[in-house]
Design a protein around this motif. Structure first.
Motif, PDB file in Angstrom:
ATOM      1  N   GLU A 101      -3.836   1.902  -9.956  1.00 15.92           N
ATOM      2  CA  GLU A 101      -2.485   3.009 -10.008  1.00 15.92           C
ATOM      3  C   GLU A 101      -2.542   3.421 -11.108  1.00 15.92           C
ATOM      4  O   GLU A 101      -2.158   4.323 -10.750  1.00 15.92           O
ATOM      5  N   GLU A 102      -2.231   1.957 -11.741  1.00 17.73           N
ATOM      6  CA  GLU A 102      -1.622   2.424 -13.892  1.00 17.73           C
ATOM      7  C   GLU A 102      -2.383   2.815 -14.291  1.00 17.73           C
ATOM      8  O   GLU A 102      -1.844   3.546 -14.612  1.00 17.73           O
ATOM      9  N   THR A 103      -4.086   3.088 -14.111  1.00 18.77           N
ATOM     10  CA  THR A 103      -4.361   3.815 -14.573  1.00 18.77           C
ATOM     11  C   THR A 103      -4.191   5.787 -14.464  1.00 18.77           C
ATOM     12  O   THR A 103      -4.890   6.272 -14.710  1.00 18.77           O
ATOM     13  N   ILE A 104      -3.912   5.406 -12.781  1.00 16.60           N
ATOM     14  CA  ILE A 104      -4.380   6.492 -11.806  1.00 16.60           C
ATOM     15  C   ILE A 104      -2.441   7.842 -12.999  1.00 16.60           C
ATOM     16  O   ILE A 104      -2.434   8.454 -13.362  1.00 16.60           O
TER      17      ILE A 104
ATOM     18  N   MET B  16       1.015  -1.268   0.229  1.00 22.06           N
ATOM     19  CA  MET B  16       0.250  -0.202   0.278  1.00 22.06           C
ATOM     20  C   MET B  16       1.280   1.244  -0.075  1.00 22.06           C
ATOM     21  O   MET B  16       0.522   2.737  -0.565  1.00 22.06           O
ATOM     22  N   THR B  17       1.727   1.118   0.389  1.00 19.09           N
ATOM     23  CA  THR B  17       3.086   2.266   0.868  1.00 19.09           C
ATOM     24  C   THR B  17       3.288   2.456  -0.727  1.00 19.09           C
ATOM     25  O   THR B  17       3.363   3.404  -1.026  1.00 19.09           O
ATOM     26  N   LEU B  18       3.446   1.885  -1.209  1.00 17.34           N
ATOM     27  CA  LEU B  18       4.549   1.385  -2.393  1.00 17.34           C
ATOM     28  C   LEU B  18       2.982   2.611  -3.637  1.00 17.34           C
ATOM     29  O   LEU B  18       3.447   3.576  -3.999  1.00 17.34           O
ATOM     30  N   THR B  19       2.136   1.830  -3.206  1.00 18.92           N
ATOM     31  CA  THR B  19       1.114   2.579  -4.139  1.00 18.92           C
ATOM     32  C   THR B  19       0.735   3.829  -3.759  1.00 18.92           C
ATOM     33  O   THR B  19       0.280   4.770  -4.808  1.00 18.92           O
ATOM     34  N   ASP B  20       0.739   4.501  -2.502  1.00 20.01           N
ATOM     35  CA  ASP B  20       1.155   5.230  -1.980  1.00 20.01           C
ATOM     36  C   ASP B  20       1.771   7.157  -2.824  1.00 20.01           C
ATOM     37  O   ASP B  20       1.433   7.566  -2.999  1.00 20.01           O
TER      38      ASP B  20
ATOM     39  N   VAL C  11       1.110   7.315  -6.457  1.00 14.92           N
ATOM     40  CA  VAL C  11       0.258   8.380  -6.679  1.00 14.92           C
ATOM     41  C   VAL C  11       0.536   9.826  -6.428  1.00 14.92           C
ATOM     42  O   VAL C  11       0.319  10.761  -6.713  1.00 14.92           O
ATOM     43  N   SER C  12       1.441  10.004  -5.239  1.00 15.89           N
ATOM     44  CA  SER C  12       1.509  10.611  -4.830  1.00 15.89           C
ATOM     45  C   SER C  12       3.010  11.501  -6.298  1.00 15.89           C
ATOM     46  O   SER C  12       2.849  12.823  -6.127  1.00 15.89           O
ATOM     47  N   ALA C  13       3.565  10.764  -6.685  1.00 16.82           N
ATOM     48  CA  ALA C  13       4.184  11.586  -7.175  1.00 16.82           C
ATOM     49  C   ALA C  13       3.599  11.883  -8.537  1.00 16.82           C
ATOM     50  O   ALA C  13       4.115  13.332  -8.974  1.00 16.82           O
TER      51      ALA C  13
END
Lengths: 119, 243
Positions: free
Chosen positions: B70-73, A80-84, A87-89
């Motif tokens: 996530e990839e779509t975002i 989840m941190t990786l996803t975070d 997305v943040s970047a």
């Protein structure tokens, strides 16, 4: 010791979120506001990693460092941190692109000076 | 809104946030204990599908649908940033400046040219071994995009413009996302569910174990790498060429 760790880890996470929000509030420069948002978001990384931490546990790679008997830290919150982070970047890049356009159209990046609506 | 009102509103919000935060922490297990039910479930799933890196099995197997989101975002925000950074009607785009290689110091240029192939190799390694060791498509894609931009640091903007795959990079980025969806649909067709592993899982720790995770990592690596190249290219052009 565990109590101290809990207070420090969660305290740091909450402090980063609040201080980042305060940075956005007091910002007189949109680039500063975008960086403040990143600071606030990094609070969530600390929170997630603290939730998954286990004392004396090893990395969440099976077969490395004799995992099997040694417990590993929680990989779900790491994912989840990786996803975070990703997305943040991307959000940071998008906001900075917006800032470039605002600077060109309005000649300022001070949010308080951007009062008028155009078009 | 006056700064004073804003500050009062912030303080109220911060107090509420911190109060609920403290209440939540008091009800949660302390940091460092051995109670991790999600960890236990994830490890069981990783062992069943022979993926050594448990973080990768969460991202690309157990919750691969989330990674598709996530990839779509990523795709959406790169597209939006590129649209925002297009030259406007009243702006003009300069021709790339002539090579200014001589303005870089020889040491910078040497370091750049030495690091370029090394960084490309590290990026590929990180993408292709994401199922075994820390890494994967997101991390490796960023390393690969960084390698391309060493051309700018070591060479010149003109060298970057010539060698950077600018013509097809914007096409390659959605290809990464499409590849991800394609692998998902392949799972549906094979009857193991959307994004289920079609190929045999292999043995744990083997370089070719969990092939679906490898392929999804490659798809994400393509998407992230080219997405970042397109993004940085657009910011750089804005700075160097758009007047």
């Amino acid at each position: 010791m565990t109590t101290l760790l809990t207070v420090v880890a969660f305290g740091t996470a909450f402090w980063l979120v609040v201080v980042g929000a305060y940075g956005i509030l007091r910002s007189d420069d949109l680039v500063h506001a975008v960086v403040s948002l990143s600071v606030a978001q990094s609070g969530t990384y600390i929170l997630l990693l603290a939730v998954g931490y286990q004392r004396d546990a090893t990395i969440p790679i099976l077969g490395a460092g004799g995992a099997g008997s040694t417990p590993i830290v929680d990989p779900v919150v790491q994912a989840m941190t990786l996803t975070d982070v990703v997305v943040s970047a991307t959000v940071t890049a998008l906001l900075l692109a917006l800032t470039v356009q605002i600077a060109k159209r309005h000649g300022t990046v001070d949010p308080d000076a951007l009062r008028e609506l155009r078009g | 809104m006056s700064p004073r009102v804003r500050l009062v509103l912030f303080l109220l919000g911060a107090a509420g946030f911190l109060t609920t935060g403290v209440l939540a922490v008091l009800g949660a297990p302390p940091v460092g204990t051995d109670v991790h039910p999600y960890r236990d479930a994830a490890v069981a799933g990783a062992l069943a599908h022979a993926t050594a890196n448990v973080v990768s099995t969460v991202n690309y197997d157990q919750r691969a649908l989330d990674t598709l989101g996530e990839e779509t975002i990523l795709l959406a925000s790169v597209t939006a940033a590129v649209a925002l950074l297009r030259p406007a009607d009243d702006e003009r785009v300069d021709v790339p400046p002539p090579d200014v290689v001589r303005s870089r110091s020889p040491a910078t240029r040497l370091a750049g040219w030495l690091l370029l192939p090394a960084t490309l190799l590290v990026g590929l390694d990180v993408v292709l071994h994401g199922h075994l060791t820390p890494g994967g498509g997101f991390q490796g894609g960023v390393v690969l995009a960084t390698a391309v931009h060493l051309l700018y640091l070591a060479g010149s903007f003109a060298a970057l413009e010539r060698l950077r795959p600018r013509r097809w990079a914007p096409v390659a980025e959605p290809v990464g996302a499409l590849g991800f969806v394609g692998l998902g649909v392949a799972g549906s067709v094979a009857g193991v569910g959307f994004l289920g592993g079609v190929l045999p899982f292999g043995t744990l720790g083997d370089p070719l174990s969990s092939p679906t995770v490898i392929l999804l990592n490659v798809a994400v690596g393509i998407g992230v790498g080219f997405g970042l190249v397109v993004l940085v290219a657009q910011f750089l052009r804005q700075e160097v060429l758009v007047r």
